[in-house]
Design a protein around this motif. Structure first.
Motif, mmCIF file in Angstrom:
data_model
loop_
_atom_site.group_PDB
_atom_site.id
_atom_site.type_symbol
_atom_site.label_atom_id
_atom_site.label_comp_id
_atom_site.label_asym_id
_atom_site.label_seq_id
_atom_site.Cartn_x
_atom_site.Cartn_y
_atom_site.Cartn_z
ATOM 1 N N ASP A 74 55.294 50.812 92.939
ATOM 2 C CA ASP A 74 55.739 50.924 91.555
ATOM 3 C C ASP A 74 54.862 51.886 90.755
ATOM 4 O O ASP A 74 54.851 51.851 89.524
ATOM 5 N N ASN A 75 54.127 52.722 91.480
ATOM 6 C CA ASN A 75 53.250 53.722 90.862
ATOM 7 C C ASN A 75 52.228 53.087 89.929
ATOM 8 O O ASN A 75 51.959 53.580 88.840
ATOM 9 N N ARG A 76 51.648 51.983 90.388
ATOM 10 C CA ARG A 76 50.552 51.341 89.663
ATOM 11 C C ARG A 76 49.266 51.609 90.432
ATOM 12 O O ARG A 76 49.209 51.421 91.649
ATOM 13 N N LEU A 77 48.254 52.057 89.720
ATOM 14 C CA LEU A 77 46.961 52.378 90.312
ATOM 15 C C LEU A 77 46.010 51.209 90.119
ATOM 16 O O LEU A 77 45.898 50.660 89.015
ATOM 17 N N PHE A 78 45.305 50.856 91.185
ATOM 18 C CA PHE A 78 44.288 49.809 91.141
ATOM 19 C C PHE A 78 42.978 50.421 91.619
ATOM 20 O O PHE A 78 42.908 50.983 92.719
ATOM 21 N N LEU A 79 41.936 50.306 90.824
ATOM 22 C CA LEU A 79 40.604 50.758 91.216
ATOM 23 C C LEU A 79 39.568 50.029 90.374
ATOM 24 O O LEU A 79 39.907 49.393 89.376
ATOM 25 N N TYR B 44 50.331 57.547 86.166
ATOM 26 C CA TYR B 44 50.691 56.240 86.705
ATOM 27 C C TYR B 44 51.406 55.407 85.646
ATOM 28 O O TYR B 44 51.154 55.540 84.444
ATOM 29 N N ASN B 45 52.264 54.499 86.113
ATOM 30 C CA ASN B 45 52.938 53.594 85.176
ATOM 31 C C ASN B 45 51.936 52.640 84.539
ATOM 32 O O ASN B 45 51.978 52.382 83.340
ATOM 33 N N GLU B 46 51.026 52.120 85.366
ATOM 34 C CA GLU B 46 49.965 51.243 84.868
ATOM 35 C C GLU B 46 48.722 51.449 85.721
ATOM 36 O O GLU B 46 48.809 51.864 86.883
ATOM 37 N N ILE B 47 47.575 51.151 85.119
ATOM 38 C CA ILE B 47 46.293 51.252 85.809
ATOM 39 C C ILE B 47 45.547 49.938 85.594
ATOM 40 O O ILE B 47 45.409 49.477 84.451
ATOM 41 N N ASN C 19 48.207 52.330 78.930
ATOM 42 C CA ASN C 19 48.751 51.724 80.149
ATOM 43 C C ASN C 19 47.653 51.215 81.084
ATOM 44 O O ASN C 19 47.862 51.053 82.287
ATOM 45 N N VAL C 20 46.472 50.967 80.535
ATOM 46 C CA VAL C 20 45.329 50.499 81.317
ATOM 47 C C VAL C 20 45.059 49.020 81.026
ATOM 48 O O VAL C 20 44.962 48.614 79.856
ATOM 49 N N TRP C 21 44.939 48.245 82.082
ATOM 50 C CA TRP C 21 44.587 46.824 81.979
ATOM 51 C C TRP C 21 43.184 46.611 82.538
ATOM 52 O O TRP C 21 42.921 46.973 83.690
ATOM 53 N N ASN D 14 53.099 41.829 87.426
ATOM 54 C CA ASN D 14 54.496 41.969 87.006
ATOM 55 C C ASN D 14 54.786 41.247 85.697
ATOM 56 O O ASN D 14 55.362 41.819 84.774
ATOM 57 N N THR D 15 54.379 39.995 85.607
ATOM 58 C CA THR D 15 54.699 39.182 84.419
ATOM 59 C C THR D 15 53.616 39.232 83.361
ATOM 60 O O THR D 15 53.858 38.871 82.212
ATOM 61 N N LYS D 16 52.394 39.619 83.770
ATOM 62 C CA LYS D 16 51.197 39.637 82.923
ATOM 63 C C LYS D 16 50.704 38.227 82.578
ATOM 64 O O LYS D 16 49.937 38.051 81.632
#
Length: 242
Positions: free
Chosen positions: A123-128, A178-181, A201-203, A221-223
């Motif tokens: 879903d083009n979400r980046l995790f780092l 990215y859609n979200e990071i 778009n950063v969490w 997905n749901t937060k």
């Protein structure tokens, strides 16, 4: 639907990790993305790694490399230490590892070696763990450790707060990639929150487990968010990190 859960910084707080996993009712059907910093801070650092190694046998897990994980791995490989690391939770980790057998230490070394600097899902979400500075993405970073040391990404979006995109004449290119990071690394208490924080778009899911905060899990997905008790309350006889 299978849940995708991102887990923030743990810093040796095994009791907190187990507590929040129970509160989130994690099952083998859930995909777990750990955002790094499993060690340094509380006395169960080595036990956290052992727990994660076993967890990966039943769950689909992604283990992102944090800066503290890299520091510990370097020590395991070279036995080199530095005063800054030792003063920021490293001494507790070093003491914990001295209680492990050679076979256990070997398994941990493999675990550290197999961590990844970042992952991008379908879903083009980046995790780092921390961030990146290259406008074309973390894969283009000249200095790869930026993925687990950078704070400029979070500082940038914190300054931007949640103003609309069209409020900025030059919107940062790296945010559009990215859609979200999802990141950790910088405790959310620095912006006055005890829960995960979203800017642009950063969490940020680091809720200060190394200090006076909790370990947090977020359903990407749901937060929905689950948290442990403050980690320091689960280790009342330990000084923790000031």
């Amino acid at each position: 639907m299978k849940r995708v859960l991102a887990i923030g910084d743990i810093h040796g707080g095994l009791k907190a990790l187990q507590q929040v996993m129970k509160r989130a009712e994690v099952t083998p059907e859930d995909k777990l993305i750990f955002l790094g910093d499993y060690v340094d801070g509380w006395s169960d650092s080595a036990k956290v790694v052992s727990y994660l190694i076993n967890l990966a046998k039943q769950n689909s897990c992604v283990f992102i490399r944090g800066n503290h994980d890299d520091l510990v791995h370097n020590w395991l490989k070279t036995e080199e230490t530095n005063e800054t690391w030792l003063a920021h939770g490293g001494q507790v980790t070093l003491d914990a590892y001295r209680k492990l057998t050679d076979e256990e230490t070997k398994k941990h070394n493999t675990f550290y070696s197999q961590m990844v600097d970042y992952v991008v899902d379908n879903d083009n979400r980046l995790f780092l763990h921390a961030g990146f500075t290259n406008p074309n993405g973390p894969q283009h970073e000249y200095f790869k450790p930026m993925c687990y040391w950078d704070r400029t990404l979070w500082e940038m979006v914190s300054a931007m707060a949640n103003k609309p995109k069209d409020a900025f004449k030059h919107y940062p290119k790296r945010l559009d990639l990215y859609n979200e990071i999802f990141i950790g690394h910088t405790p959310t208490q620095r912006v006055g929150s005890d829960v995960p924080v979203n800017y642009q778009n950063v969490w940020n899911v680091d809720t200060g487990a190394a200090f006076k905060g909790a370990v947090s899990i977020i359903d990407v997905n749901t937060k929905d968010v689950w948290q442990s008790d403050p980690v320091m309350s689960l280790y009342p006889d330990e000084p923790g990190r000031n």
